[in-house]
Design an enzyme around this catalytic site. Structure first.
Site, PDB file in Angstrom:
ATOM      1  N   THR A  32     -33.462 -19.142 -28.324  1.00 10.90           N
ATOM      2  CA  THR A  32     -32.355 -19.392 -27.392  1.00 10.90           C
ATOM      3  C   THR A  32     -31.038 -18.930 -28.015  1.00 10.90           C
ATOM      4  OG1 THR A  32     -33.568 -21.287 -26.532  1.00 10.90           O
ATOM      5  CG2 THR A  32     -31.275 -21.128 -25.909  1.00 10.90           C
ATOM      6  N   TYR A  73     -25.837 -12.686 -24.236  1.00  4.24           N
ATOM      7  CA  TYR A  73     -24.861 -13.088 -23.203  1.00  4.24           C
ATOM      8  C   TYR A  73     -23.468 -12.587 -23.586  1.00  4.24           C
ATOM      9  CZ  TYR A  73     -28.372 -16.679 -21.807  1.00  4.24           C
ATOM     10  OH  TYR A  73     -29.503 -17.342 -21.417  1.00  4.24           O
ATOM     11  N   SER A  85     -32.969 -23.728 -30.782  1.00  5.47           N
ATOM     12  CA  SER A  85     -33.993 -22.863 -31.368  1.00  5.47           C
ATOM     13  C   SER A  85     -33.469 -21.442 -31.571  1.00  5.47           C
ATOM     14  CB  SER A  85     -35.209 -22.831 -30.444  1.00  5.47           C
ATOM     15  OG  SER A  85     -34.822 -22.271 -29.210  1.00  5.47           O
ATOM     16  N   GLU A 122     -26.410 -22.382 -34.790  1.00  4.53           N
ATOM     17  CA  GLU A 122     -27.197 -23.128 -35.782  1.00  4.53           C
ATOM     18  C   GLU A 122     -28.598 -23.186 -35.207  1.00  4.53           C
ATOM     19  OE1 GLU A 122     -26.044 -24.048 -38.553  1.00  4.53           O
ATOM     20  OE2 GLU A 122     -23.896 -24.297 -38.273  1.00  4.53           O
ATOM     21  N   CYS A 123     -29.541 -22.557 -35.861  1.00  2.34           N
ATOM     22  CA  CYS A 123     -30.872 -22.433 -35.242  1.00  2.34           C
ATOM     23  C   CYS A 123     -31.945 -23.139 -36.078  1.00  2.34           C
ATOM     24  CB  CYS A 123     -31.177 -20.970 -35.008  1.00  2.34           C
ATOM     25  SG  CYS A 123     -30.002 -20.194 -33.870  1.00  2.34           S
ATOM     26  N   TRP A 152     -31.651 -31.645 -28.350  1.00  2.00           N
ATOM     27  CA  TRP A 152     -31.959 -33.044 -28.042  1.00  2.00           C
ATOM     28  C   TRP A 152     -32.252 -33.873 -29.288  1.00  2.00           C
ATOM     29  CZ3 TRP A 152     -36.509 -33.023 -30.401  1.00  2.00           C
ATOM     30  CH2 TRP A 152     -37.330 -31.899 -30.297  1.00  2.00           C
ATOM     31  N   GLU A 208     -41.833 -23.140 -37.121  1.00  2.00           N
ATOM     32  CA  GLU A 208     -41.168 -24.437 -37.096  1.00  2.00           C
ATOM     33  C   GLU A 208     -41.977 -25.378 -36.205  1.00  2.00           C
ATOM     34  OE1 GLU A 208     -37.355 -24.678 -35.034  1.00  2.00           O
ATOM     35  OE2 GLU A 208     -36.617 -25.702 -36.810  1.00  2.00           O
ATOM     36  N   LYS A 258     -22.571 -28.669 -22.862  1.00  2.00           N
ATOM     37  CA  LYS A 258     -23.826 -28.729 -22.111  1.00  2.00           C
ATOM     38  C   LYS A 258     -24.868 -29.400 -22.996  1.00  2.00           C
ATOM     39  CE  LYS A 258     -27.902 -26.843 -21.549  1.00  2.00           C
ATOM     40  NZ  LYS A 258     -28.609 -28.009 -21.142  1.00  2.00           N
ATOM     41  N   LYS A 296     -46.769 -29.381 -28.025  1.00  2.00           N
ATOM     42  CA  LYS A 296     -46.496 -28.321 -29.012  1.00  2.00           C
ATOM     43  C   LYS A 296     -46.850 -28.826 -30.421  1.00  2.00           C
ATOM     44  CE  LYS A 296     -42.857 -25.957 -31.390  1.00  2.00           C
ATOM     45  NZ  LYS A 296     -41.460 -25.900 -31.733  1.00  2.00           N
TER      46      LYS A 296
END
Ligand code: NAP
Ligand code: MG
Length: 505
Positions: free
Chosen positions: A249, A256, A246, A268-269, A168, A398, A192, A353
């Site tokens: 995820t 998966y 993140s 890309e995290c 986001w 982070e 998505k 957070k």
């Protein structure tokens, strides 16, 4: 062309916006099969903007079916590179025409300052699409040095049906970083977007269709990570997933893949990026300006944010003083006001957070050099905290918010050790007046991008992605990104003259 408008002009555009609310599949908007929706809000005001389709695995199945049909019949991949280029350039021009609408929609949905949307996110999005379009008909495949009895070629082919799962924090730009090279390569794409920020993605898909990108080639399936992201990751007919978000995820997408069809995964995290300021840094005003920009741009909701200032003990006080002076230019408030450079955090959950780290500052009895205030239940003022050690959560995790931790060192070896004392390795900045130190530190810091005497992410020509747990499998941006969306095929053609061979034998 991308200069900011006035507050009144932005308000007028906001008042006239029509929000897209349905998924976009096979060239048309469609509600979720279940008929369910979720609310999307403006985090700065709490206002509900729209009810968006809450899709699930049945919608993913339908989108994959349509994307596969579109891939197999060749309506996009079998166009000549020049034809795909022309269509993508038309797409970029339509984005340009709608730039004000896109900037305002992005700001309302995410809380980002409209000034940034207008001057950075939207123009960079357009440039990214255009850059990849322009590249397609300049890419050559290979013939290989195999001698006179064969012709061996290595050709790139589009990988097939691609899932793009987005965060986001830069909704438009991350979309462009993925779909630019994927569409250029000839793939079919299912995007998505993050639930918090779906609106501009849907509008972009509509504009892509208007520009002539055929039905089924660019699809958007809206909904949660569990209901849409996971089925995409596990789908047996998706060939590749490109993900930004993140690290936890991202890790799931590798599971998966292993649990389904071994689809290619590019991640890309997160990042915990150091800004290292040596004693010999030449211009502390420039350093202060760049460090402030690196730490607080996009409210620090930025994977490449310089969130750890690692500074030589001798220059720390002077630098913090100058940082304070630059921070006065960073006004916090209404994201639609072009005077403001710090908008709202993306959601109440994320605010909780980020502010938990402000609680750590109190419990660890650390000194706040600048900022530290919150307001309106969603705004966090840019904050600089001193005396942070490598053991602190502020140094390790982070934050993804506008909090800069300050740690001092006395030797260059200590600085490098501190910079590398993280599981992440996305970006780093080095500030020094010595060429030798600049080169040595650029090499010694383990990160995918090191900037010297500036903060930045390079440009469209340079790859972006991380070492260690900041990334996996490939890079966004530049010509290297094209390879993410391609398979390599070897074609070996025997041209030996068998009659001659037999005579010789
Ligand atoms: P996130 O929670 O990892 O979400 C990213 C995307 O994955 C969203 O679309 C999310 O959907 C989806 N998702 C969540 N759980 C999932 C699951 N179990 N299976 C499949 N998909 C799932 O990250 P975020 O909070 O959006 O973004 C912030 C993070 O992104 C930060 O850590 C930041 O460092 C990283 N980031 C990295 C880069 C980079 O280039 N390296 C760039 C930007 C951001 P929903 O949220 O809609 O449920
Ligand atoms: Mg929103």
């Amino acid at each position: 062309m991308h200069e900011p408008l006035t507050l009144a002009e932005y308000k007028a555009i906001a008042a006239g916006l029509q929000f897209p609310t349905n998924a976009f599949v096979d060239g048309a908007f469609r509600p979720a099969n279940s008929g369910k929706t979720f609310k999307t809000t403006n985090p700065a005001t709490g206002e509900h903007l729209a009810e968006v389709a809450a899709c699930d695995s049945s919608d993913v199945d339908y989108a994959v079916l349509k994307a596969r049909e579109a891939f197999e019949d060749g309506r996009w991949r079998q166009l000549s590179p020049g034809e795909r280029k022309e269509t993508l350039i038309k797409f970029a021009k339509l984005l340009e025409k709608n730039r004000h609408e896109l900037a305002v929609m992005e700001s309302l949905d995410s809380g980002k300052p409209v000034r940034e949307c207008q001057t950075v996110d939207v123009p960079d999005t357009i440039h990214t699409i255009r850059w990849h379009a322009e590249a397609i008909d300049k890419l050559y495949d290979n013939t290989n040095p195999v001698g006179p009895n064969a012709l061996a070629m290595v050709v790139r082919e589009p990988i097939g049906v691609v899932g793009c799962v987005l965060p986001w924090n830069f909704p438009l730009l991350m979309l462009a970083w993925k779909i630019g090279p994927a569409l250029a390569a000839g793939c079919s794409v299912i995007v998505k977007p993050a639930q918090e920020t779906t609106l501009t993605t849907l509008r972009v898909a509509e504009l892509a269709h208007e520009a002539g990108i055929p039905a089924g080639i660019l699809n958007v399936v809206t909904g949660s990570g569990r209901e849409v992201g996971e089925p995409l990751g596990l789908h047996m007919d998706v060939d590749m997933v490109a993900f930004t978000g993140s690290t936890p995820t991202g890790r799931r997408f590798l599971h998966y893949s292993a649990d389904s069809n071994l689809k290619k995964v590019v991640l890309e995290c997160g990042g915990k990026n150091p800004a290292v300021v040596l004693e010999d840094a030449e211009d502390l005003d420039l350093v202060a300006e760049q460090v402030v920009n690196g730490a607080f741009w996009n409210m620090g909701e930025n994977c490449s944010a310089s969130s750890r200032l690692i500074v030589h003990a001798k220059v720390k006080d002077e630098l913090l003083k100058r940082i304070g002076a630059y921070m006065r230019e960073w006004k916090t408030g209404d994201p639609l006001d072009p005077e403001n450079r710090v908008g709202a955090l993306v959601s109440k959950n994320h605010y909780e957070k980020v502010t938990s780290f402000l609680d750590d500052i109190k419990s660890e009895k650390l000194t706040i050099a600048h900022g530290g205030q919150t307001r309106g239940g969603i705004f966090v003022e840019p904050t600089v905290v001193e005396g942070v050690t490598a053991a602190s959560r502020l140094f390790k995790e982070e934050i993804f918010g506008p909090i800069l931790s300050v740690t001092t060192f006395n030797t260059i070896a200590e600085a490098v050790a501190l910079a590398n004392d993280t599981n992440y390795g996305l970006t780093a900045s080095v500030y020094t007046g010595s060429l030798k130190n600049a080169i040595r530190l650029s090499r010694d810091i383990r990160a995918g991008l090191v900037t010297v005497n500036c903060f930045g992410e390079g440009d469209a020509t340079t790859p972006f992605g991380g070492y260690k747990e900041s990334g996996f499998g490939g890079r966004d941006k530049s010509i290297f990104a094209h390879d993410n969306y391609c398979e390599l095929k070897t074609i070996w053609i025997d041209v030996s003259d068998r009659s001659v061979d037999e005579t010789i034998r």
